[in-house]
Design a protein around this motif. Sequence first.
Motif, PDB file in Angstrom:
ATOM      1  N   UNK A 177      14.227  95.618  32.996  1.00  0.00           N
ATOM      2  CA  UNK A 177      13.836  94.606  33.988  1.00  0.00           C
ATOM      3  C   UNK A 177      13.711  93.222  33.374  1.00  0.00           C
ATOM      4  N   UNK A 178      13.294  93.133  32.064  1.00  0.00           N
ATOM      5  CA  UNK A 178      13.119  91.815  31.421  1.00  0.00           C
ATOM      6  C   UNK A 178      14.443  91.093  31.316  1.00  0.00           C
ATOM      7  N   UNK A 179      15.465  91.810  30.802  1.00  0.00           N
ATOM      8  CA  UNK A 179      16.769  91.168  30.655  1.00  0.00           C
ATOM      9  C   UNK A 179      17.338  90.793  32.003  1.00  0.00           C
ATOM     10  N   UNK A 180      17.060  91.629  32.995  1.00  0.00           N
ATOM     11  CA  UNK A 180      17.579  91.334  34.331  1.00  0.00           C
ATOM     12  C   UNK A 180      16.974  90.026  34.860  1.00  0.00           C
ATOM     13  N   UNK A 181      15.648  89.760  34.595  1.00  0.00           N
ATOM     14  CA  UNK A 181      14.983  88.535  35.080  1.00  0.00           C
ATOM     15  C   UNK A 181      15.472  87.316  34.296  1.00  0.00           C
ATOM     16  N   UNK A 182      15.536  87.503  32.963  1.00  0.00           N
ATOM     17  CA  UNK A 182      15.918  86.373  32.113  1.00  0.00           C
ATOM     18  C   UNK A 182      17.356  85.951  32.342  1.00  0.00           C
ATOM     19  N   UNK A 183      18.202  86.883  32.618  1.00  0.00           N
ATOM     20  CA  UNK A 183      19.625  86.570  32.773  1.00  0.00           C
ATOM     21  C   UNK A 183      19.980  86.116  34.193  1.00  0.00           C
ATOM     22  N   UNK A 184      19.057  86.286  35.126  1.00  0.00           N
ATOM     23  CA  UNK A 184      19.359  85.934  36.512  1.00  0.00           C
ATOM     24  C   UNK A 184      19.471  84.411  36.660  1.00  0.00           C
ATOM     25  N   UNK A 185      20.479  83.941  37.399  1.00  0.00           N
ATOM     26  CA  UNK A 185      20.689  82.509  37.623  1.00  0.00           C
ATOM     27  C   UNK A 185      19.867  82.011  38.799  1.00  0.00           C
ATOM     28  N   UNK A 186      19.571  82.922  39.707  1.00  0.00           N
ATOM     29  CA  UNK A 186      18.816  82.546  40.917  1.00  0.00           C
ATOM     30  C   UNK A 186      18.125  83.789  41.470  1.00  0.00           C
ATOM     31  N   UNK A 187      17.336  83.533  42.470  1.00  0.00           N
ATOM     32  CA  UNK A 187      16.652  84.691  43.095  1.00  0.00           C
ATOM     33  C   UNK A 187      17.671  85.633  43.724  1.00  0.00           C
ATOM     34  N   UNK A 188      18.734  85.067  44.300  1.00  0.00           N
ATOM     35  CA  UNK A 188      19.749  85.934  44.900  1.00  0.00           C
ATOM     36  C   UNK A 188      20.427  86.776  43.821  1.00  0.00           C
ATOM     37  N   UNK A 189      20.643  86.127  42.650  1.00  0.00           N
ATOM     38  CA  UNK A 189      21.272  86.866  41.541  1.00  0.00           C
ATOM     39  C   UNK A 189      20.339  87.965  41.037  1.00  0.00           C
ATOM     40  N   UNK A 190      19.041  87.631  41.063  1.00  0.00           N
ATOM     41  CA  UNK A 190      18.062  88.634  40.621  1.00  0.00           C
ATOM     42  C   UNK A 190      18.079  89.867  41.535  1.00  0.00           C
ATOM     43  N   UNK A 191      18.082  89.595  42.848  1.00  0.00           N
ATOM     44  CA  UNK A 191      18.086  90.712  43.813  1.00  0.00           C
ATOM     45  C   UNK A 191      19.349  91.546  43.648  1.00  0.00           C
ATOM     46  N   UNK A 192      20.497  90.811  43.453  1.00  0.00           N
ATOM     47  CA  UNK A 192      21.753  91.540  43.290  1.00  0.00           C
ATOM     48  C   UNK A 192      21.725  92.409  42.038  1.00  0.00           C
ATOM     49  N   UNK A 193      21.222  91.811  40.923  1.00  0.00           N
ATOM     50  CA  UNK A 193      21.129  92.549  39.674  1.00  0.00           C
ATOM     51  C   UNK A 193      20.187  93.759  39.810  1.00  0.00           C
ATOM     52  N   UNK A 194      19.072  93.563  40.494  1.00  0.00           N
ATOM     53  CA  UNK A 194      18.107  94.671  40.669  1.00  0.00           C
ATOM     54  C   UNK A 194      18.725  95.820  41.485  1.00  0.00           C
ATOM     55  N   UNK A 195      19.489  95.440  42.514  1.00  0.00           N
ATOM     56  CA  UNK A 195      20.125  96.470  43.350  1.00  0.00           C
ATOM     57  C   UNK A 195      21.178  97.255  42.552  1.00  0.00           C
ATOM     58  N   UNK A 196      21.941  96.520  41.741  1.00  0.00           N
ATOM     59  CA  UNK A 196      22.961  97.205  40.932  1.00  0.00           C
ATOM     60  C   UNK A 196      22.321  98.140  39.911  1.00  0.00           C
ATOM     61  N   UNK A 197      21.225  97.693  39.311  1.00  0.00           N
ATOM     62  CA  UNK A 197      20.565  98.544  38.322  1.00  0.00           C
ATOM     63  C   UNK A 197      19.997  99.805  38.978  1.00  0.00           C
ATOM     64  N   UNK A 198      19.385  99.621  40.141  1.00  0.00           N
ATOM     65  CA  UNK A 198      18.813 100.781  40.853  1.00  0.00           C
ATOM     66  C   UNK A 198      19.910 101.772  41.229  1.00  0.00           C
ATOM     67  N   UNK A 199      21.048 101.232  41.704  1.00  0.00           N
ATOM     68  CA  UNK A 199      22.166 102.111  42.098  1.00  0.00           C
ATOM     69  C   UNK A 199      22.722 102.867  40.889  1.00  0.00           C
ATOM     70  N   UNK A 200      22.814 102.181  39.738  1.00  0.00           N
ATOM     71  CA  UNK A 200      23.330 102.827  38.525  1.00  0.00           C
ATOM     72  C   UNK A 200      22.422 103.953  38.067  1.00  0.00           C
ATOM     73  N   UNK A 201      21.109 103.681  38.147  1.00  0.00           N
ATOM     74  CA  UNK A 201      20.159 104.720  37.720  1.00  0.00           C
ATOM     75  C   UNK A 201      20.226 105.938  38.645  1.00  0.00           C
TER      76      UNK A 201
END
Length: 463
Positions: A177-201
């Motif tokens: 989750x830390x890398x996902x927050x730090x690497x996010x460019x925006x809140x929309x990017x954060x949500x997209x990254x979080x959704x992709x990570x959840x789907x992968x898991x």
Amino acid sequence: MRRRTRPSRPSQPTDRRTTGVAARPGARACRSGALLAIVGLVATIVLGAVAAPANADAIDDRRKAAERQKAANEKERSDAEEVLEGLEGELGAVSDRLLEVRAQLPAARLAVQEAEAEYAKATREAAIVAARLQDAREQADDLSATIEADSSESSRLREAIGQMAREAYRGGGDVSGVSMVLDADSSEDFIRRADLMSQALRTRAQVLDDLQATESGNRNSAERLQAVQTRIGELKDEADAKVEQSKAAKKAAEDAKATLDALLAEEQEKQAALLAKKGEITAQLARIDRESKRIESDLRKAIEEQKKRDAERAKDPDPGDPPPSSSGTLFVNPTQTRPIHVTSEYGMRYHPVLHYWRLHAGIDLRDYCGNDVYAARSGTVAWTQYRNGYGNQVMITHGSVNGRSLATSYNHLSSFVVRPGAYVKAGQLIARAGNTGMSGGCHLHFEVYFNGATTNPRPYLPL
């Protein structure tokens, strides 16, 4: 990646002694025919179980009927032997063999029926076991196909897991989750990254679950396949045994039928031979009957001589003779057999092939060749000689009893112990039993005469 849904497999009826296996949809048509055959065979077994008592009763009834027929044939044979007693040559032997064959026919027919029933039973049982074996083999084929398909699926899932691991490694392997927050460019990017990570898991967890389920099912299928293969071996041995049993039953049925056919052929042959000799037989029987008339004529002369001797002697009754009694017994047992045993009674006899009636003018008593024969009552030996149809014969006159002249004859003897004119006492040895005169077997043919005519000896013997 979407979760792969495994289709449910409908359960199929199986032999209780085999492990149940789910059939592949593509194999349903193939298995349905075998299952229908098994259902039909099971129905046959059930119906057979219901009908078994009835079939057993039918066999028992046929067996009893065969025994009754055999007894009737034996009686017919015995009577026919008496009709033809004294025949010269092989005519009597042909007749006896004919009636012996007839006596064997009921048992031979029953043997054919029982052997054919056993063959039908063995064939049914062989078919049932063969159907079970076929069903087990089809189960093994289904299990092998299932194991093969699951093995392929397991390999595919393992490859998918490996691919995910390689992609994670190329991406740095950090999906926290830390890398996902730090690497996010925006809140929309954060949500997209979080959704992709959840789907992968979720995908990875689902693939792992599928792999575990597939391998567990594969192990279970392998265990069931081993059990079915063991059962196949057992059923194959049982099927082979049933086939051999069926072959043996078929051979027994064929042998029984061949025996019956041979007896029927011999019956026809002997009957034809006997009928062809009917004229010769009739002529011989007429000669024997004339001999009986000569015996009666000779006996009347002997009785007259006995009367003269009795008058001269004024003889009192011999104390060795049986005393008068209400039973009417006049004689002692003339045989060595104790107690006295009758093998054939006095009376008319009928031959079933020649349609010839003839009087059996005495009573046959059991006595073996060489056994002692005794005078049944005190008297004078009228003669000892060979008579046509009677063999060696001793005739004894006993004087007058209850106002009638009495005499006895002893026939088919092997040898004489007394001479004509000798006076003998009741129970005295006079001869040895035998089989002379073509009698058909060792015995004593005992005749009783009142006033020179034969009568049934039974009422006067100690029976």
